[in-house]
Design an enzyme around this catalytic site. Structure first.
Site, PDB file in Angstrom:
ATOM      1  N   LYS A 166       0.834  -1.209   0.000  1.00 57.33           N
ATOM      2  CA  LYS A 166       0.000   0.000   0.000  1.00 57.33           C
ATOM      3  C   LYS A 166       0.861   1.249   0.000  1.00 57.33           C
ATOM      4  O   LYS A 166       0.515   2.273  -0.619  1.00 57.33           O
ATOM      5  CB  LYS A 166      -0.923  -0.004   1.217  1.00 57.33           C
ATOM      6  N   GLU A 173       0.664   6.669  -6.738  1.00 54.92           N
ATOM      7  CA  GLU A 173      -0.482   7.596  -6.807  1.00 54.92           C
ATOM      8  C   GLU A 173      -0.014   9.050  -6.792  1.00 54.92           C
ATOM      9  O   GLU A 173      -0.534   9.890  -7.542  1.00 54.92           O
ATOM     10  CB  GLU A 173      -1.410   7.310  -5.627  1.00 54.92           C
TER      11      GLU A 173
END
Length: 297
Positions: A166, A173
């Site tokens: 993550k 991102e």
């Protein structure tokens, strides 16, 4: 399946709703009584049938540590804790050891999907033992997006792997958002482009740069074509920094991710000390004009 869920903010609240819609019994606890199903962690433990499964969905850092320490005191051997927040992966081994001393299992789960997860499902990256992950697969199955299991869910490895995955996800991102933002600025700066939003809207189908983030930017520009109601000030929640720090440790070059992190730092400066120094240097060596700050500021 029965689940205790701690933390009913934007993500946790919607996760509770999605799980209940999937037929699971979810008992939620939050310090805010208006959204909580029980008044305390102790009450949550009492309402769950052993062996219990409790999902922690609170801000990373001290709050997560305190919550897991408190759970270690109210849960029993055979129970299982899932940390679904954005904890740094290095903390997972510490939490797993604390709980293992009481006979309690631990899974770290990276969760992506934001406020859209309720309807679209959540991308899940989990770390833990095969047995622990298999035990709670019905929960993961309901939370993840519909379709092939490999699309939206991964058992990334042992404890720590979920949050590591993550972390890297969020670093990527950062870079993607910055690239889309730079593209928008280029389009808006050109006299040739009549409608930057229309260009981004066109990119949402058939192009190699289409993505959910790109679609969200097209949506944002449709709602506010000049982005006039939004400040450029941009915070970072930690994962981008951690990604760059790990890249340095692993000697992996991540120039795009690093640049996007530093771009966020730059967004918080009203007047860049770096560029002031550059202007002063140009004046010193080349006699180039500089813009002086007036006495009024």
């Amino acid at each position: 399946m029965q689940l205790g869920l701690i933390g009913l903010g934007k993500m946790g609240f919607n996760m509770r709703e999605r799980l209940r819609g999937g037929g699971h019994e979810v008992i939620g606890y939050d310090p805010r009584p208006e959204v909580s199903d029980v008044p305390s962690l102790a009450a949550l433990a009492e309402h769950l049938t052993a062996p219990r499964v409790v999902w922690v969905m609170v801000p990373s850092g001290e709050i997560t540590r305190e919550t897991i320490e408190d759970l270690a005191e109210v849960l029993s051997s055979g129970d299982l804790v899932i940390d679904g927040g954005n904890s740094r992966y290095t903390e997972d081994a510490v939490h797993a050891k604390l709980l293992a001393d009481k006979g309690i299992g631990f899974i770290d789960a990276g969760v992506s999907g934001g406020v859209w997860g309720l309807t679209e499902g959540y991308g899940l990256m989990v770390g833990g033992s095969d047995d622990d992950v298999a035990r709670v697969m019905p929960i993961f199955e309901t939370l993840r997006p519909e379709g092939d299991l490999a699309d939206g869910f991964v058992h990334a490895g042992p404890v720590g792997a979920g949050h590591f995955a993550k972390m890297v996800h969020n670093g990527v991102e950062y870079a993607l958002m910055t690239a889309y933002g730079e593209g928008y600025e280029m389009l808006a700066a050109s006299d040739l482009i009549k409608d930057p939003q229309a260009v981004y809207q066109a990119w949402t189908n058939g192009t190699v740069v289409r993505s959910w983030l790109q679609q969200l930017l097209a949506k944002a520009l449709k709602e506010d074509p000049q982005l006039a109601d939004i400040s450029g000030y941009t915070e970072d929640s930690g994962e981008g920094r951690w990604t760059v720090e790990e890249a340095i440790r692993l000697r992996v070059p991540v120039p795009s991710i690093a640049a996007s992190l530093f771009a966020r730092f730059l967004s918080r400066q009203d007047d860049s000390p770096t560029m002031k120094a550059v202007a002063a240097l140009r004046n010193q060596f080349g006699g180039h004009a500089v813009q002086r700050v007036s006495k009024s500021g």
